[in-house]
Design an enzyme around this catalytic site. Structure first.
Site, PDB file in Angstrom:
ATOM      1  N   ASP B  92       0.851  -1.193   0.000  1.00 55.48           N
ATOM      2  CA  ASP B  92       0.000   0.000   0.000  1.00 55.48           C
ATOM      3  C   ASP B  92       0.884   1.240   0.000  1.00 55.48           C
ATOM      4  OD1 ASP B  92       0.998   0.182   2.513  1.00 55.48           O
ATOM      5  OD2 ASP B  92      -0.922   0.101   3.544  1.00 55.48           O
ATOM      6  N   ASP B 265      -8.682  -6.433   0.212  1.00 55.95           N
ATOM      7  CA  ASP B 265      -7.797  -6.853   1.306  1.00 55.95           C
ATOM      8  C   ASP B 265      -8.444  -6.394   2.589  1.00 55.95           C
ATOM      9  OD1 ASP B 265      -6.086  -4.648   3.009  1.00 55.95           O
ATOM     10  OD2 ASP B 265      -6.830  -3.847   1.109  1.00 55.95           O
ATOM     11  N   CYS B 308      -9.859 -27.557  10.370  1.00 56.39           N
ATOM     12  CA  CYS B 308     -11.072 -28.387  10.435  1.00 56.39           C
ATOM     13  C   CYS B 308     -10.790 -29.847  10.108  1.00 56.39           C
ATOM     14  CB  CYS B 308     -12.146 -27.809   9.517  1.00 56.39           C
ATOM     15  SG  CYS B 308     -12.881 -26.295  10.193  1.00 56.39           S
ATOM     16  N   HIS B 334      -8.211 -21.038   9.567  1.00 51.97           N
ATOM     17  CA  HIS B 334      -9.612 -21.272   9.213  1.00 51.97           C
ATOM     18  C   HIS B 334     -10.244 -20.040   8.571  1.00 51.97           C
ATOM     19  CE1 HIS B 334     -13.729 -22.711   9.301  1.00 51.97           C
ATOM     20  NE2 HIS B 334     -14.035 -21.505   9.761  1.00 51.97           N
TER      21      HIS B 334
END
Lengths: 403, 403
Positions: B92, B265, B308, B334
């Site tokens: 950025d 983002d 998971c 996750h």
């Protein structure tokens, strides 16, 4: 189950290699076991531990009993399933933590009443209770409940703690019911060779699947520890594994193995890693040092760990300085890999008959950077000993990770 | 280099799929880019990011300039080599951080003089300086230096910030020299559709490899953001990628993509993960909740992420409650996997012509658990707006990770 075969012996020391069979795979000895206090080796996934060749990890009974509770872990299928680790696990007896960490309330022959260091709740550990907790956790190797004497302590105190440990060992053996769990007794006796021999004889007579040596590396000089070790091992059966609890610096691995030790655990590699101290063949490197700010080299040339294969000292220093979790991970990976690779090399050298030359080469090159600090600490302890008085202290011996 | 091809279009919204070619591989759009503020996506290794399918990550110019310094990173071969990431990187402009994080000293047309939030050292960012820093960092996509107006702000303030952003964009384009780096302009104009259109036209006329839309999701109501987005995208070239900066909640991905956005983002998935808030198709789940203490199920049935596949909610809750780093890692994995898989599914649905039905099904099921909190915040902001006064505030928009 738990067959222990000795596969080779060093001709000029007590060093030996062996294989201990467990329900979750073999443990090749001499072995270093990473510490996973709260059902996780700090910062690492189980797959990273497999990748670096760990065959057995240690988890702390005291911590897991308090949080999340051995009942919960038991109902979820035991520690292996809970933490996704399908190799061997050893749980300690909780004895050391009760004495060093908990708010101790009362100890008698029956057991120890104490308050949790987390929430102050009242708890009670007895030999029977500790056996039941360890059965719920379901580790492959469990330890008898013991009373760990501090350093320094007088012989009278040491004898009382040892005798209580012996009574508790008998009760643990009596209470031990799961035959898929090996039970190790723990030899105590502080720094007194006579007590240590007495304790080792007692435990050997009682008969266990293996023998822990507790209460060492709690502040005594290294020379004292090595001497006590020799006297203790001499009195233990040679056909069972011997486990030096809470010890695992690179130099202590060599010295312990040379005196007949088969198993080690220690928080040192993981704890100092998180502080930026990294093992190399030439001693510890402090990655926070400004000299590494633009160093494009790996921590140690030739190291095959994940960290050294992919990242520079400069990047690792940046991560540690910036308090990034990945820095803790990469440092932990390197230090554990270093120790696991080192014991692997030691096993090979014993089998090849070159252990003594590896030992002298390594020790010659390796300079613990904090040697000066250690010397100062030893002097301070000697003073305290002269002044008398039994006091409790905390050290890396048997200590749990980041409590 | 930086060819952008549109591969499919949704028949009933502005959604589209495309491929942006970079020197470090393709970026399939719509794309979500995980945020790696300090040259690391917090808690994760680059290999874990590859495993979950991330094709481009964002790093923060402001932070890396202050620590370890773009000069060091440049001398070590650039960001890719420094952090061991060989896919695309976007940096950025540092504009948002200078205004939200640094101790602001003085802004004028020349640039911004400010003090580092780390050590108070005096720093100066100008368009030319920011271009040079980003060239040293060596990302594939770099952003023009902009002034991000706060919310709320009056139209006069918003116009001045926009006009300064336009002048700076011209200087950035002039200073841009590395042809292996795509330069994106940033559209500003706060919540005023007229200003947004003017800004978009200006940037389009100047001509960039892509267009960032800055200054949104800084506190304005969602409906306002969506409306401004529509007005802005309408005025941008359709053959270049459009990047909605600092936005990335699951619901905003759908709404942004439906309005023609190609890139996102956001720190949201990683930041809330570290607090134990986990994405599921039915909204966020707070793993600290006692109901999960002995829950043997994965976070979400059917999820294919590493977490998971291997661990239960009970284990994850234990790790998070016990402040274990592995808990932060598993939660982060996750949440990022959830978002990356979701944009993947969205891309497929656009190509298959089923985007609108996926969108309505998802939104219907998904209940952000903090909706009540948001409503309260909106009310508070509306009050502040009515009372007038321009103030600066911090939000998840464009914000860097854990500073």
């Amino acid at each position: 189950m738990f067959e222990f075969s000795i596969t080779s012996r060093c001709p000029d020391t007590e060093a030996r290699t062996g294989i201990l069979l467990t329900p979750h795979g073999p443990l090749h000895t001499p072995a270093f076991m990473p510490v996973g206090t709260q059902a996780t080796v700090k910062t690492l996934s189980p797959h990273e531990l497999v990748e670096m060749g760990a065959e057995c990890i240690l988890a702390n009974t005291y911590h897991l009993h308090l949080r999340p509770g051995s009942g919960i872990i038991g109902r979820l299928g035991g520690l292996h399933r809970f933490m996704g680790w399908d190799r061997a696990i050893l749980t300690d007896s909780g004895g050391f933590q009760v004495f060093s960490l908990a708010h101790l309330r009362h100890i008698d022959d029956e057991g120890v009443r104490f308050r949790s260091h987390l929430d102050g709740s009242e708890q009670f550990f007895s030999p029977e209770r500790v056996m039941r907790i360890q059965e719920e956790l379901g580790a492959d190797i469990i330890m008898a409940f013991d009373e760990c004497a501090p350093y320094p302590c007088d012989m009278d105190y040491a004898r009382k703690a040892m005798e209580r440990t012996h009574q508790w060992a008998e009760r643990c053996k009596e209470a031990h019911s799961r035959k898929d769990q090996a039970l190790f007794g723990i030899v105590q006796g502080a720094v007194y060779p006579d007590l240590r021999q007495e304790s080792a004889h007692f435990m050997a007579e009682l008969g266990f699947d293996g023998y822990g040596i507790g209460g060492l590396s709690v502040g005594e000089p290294k020379t004292v520890m090595y001497h006590v070790l020799e006297e203790t091992v001499r009195a233990l059966p040679s056909d069972k594994p011997r486990y030096l609890m809470g010890v695992g610096s690179p130099e202590d691995l060599f010295e312990g193995i040379a005196r007949g030790i088969d198993m080690f655990d220690c928080v040192l590699p993981t704890r100092v890693a998180r502080n930026g101290a990294l093992f190399t063949r030439r001693g510890r490197l402090n990655i926070r040092n400004a000299r590494y700010a633009d160093d494009p080299h790996p921590i140690e040339e030739g190291c095959t760990c994940y960290t050294c294969r992919h990242f520079s000292r400069a990047y690792l220093r940046h991560l540690i300085k910036a308090d990034e979790v990945l820095g803790l991970r990469l440092a932990t990976i390197h230090n554990l890999h270093f120790l696991l690779a080192l014991v692997g090399e030691i096993r090979e050298s014993i089998a090849a008959g070159t252990f003594s030359s590896l030992r002298s080469t390594f020790i010659e090159q390796y300079t613990p950077v904090d040697e000066a600090v250690r010397a100062a600490n030893r002097a301070a302890r000697a003073m305290a000993f002269v002044e008398g008085g039994v006091r409790r202290r905390s050290s890396s011996r048997g200590e749990a990770e980041g409590t």
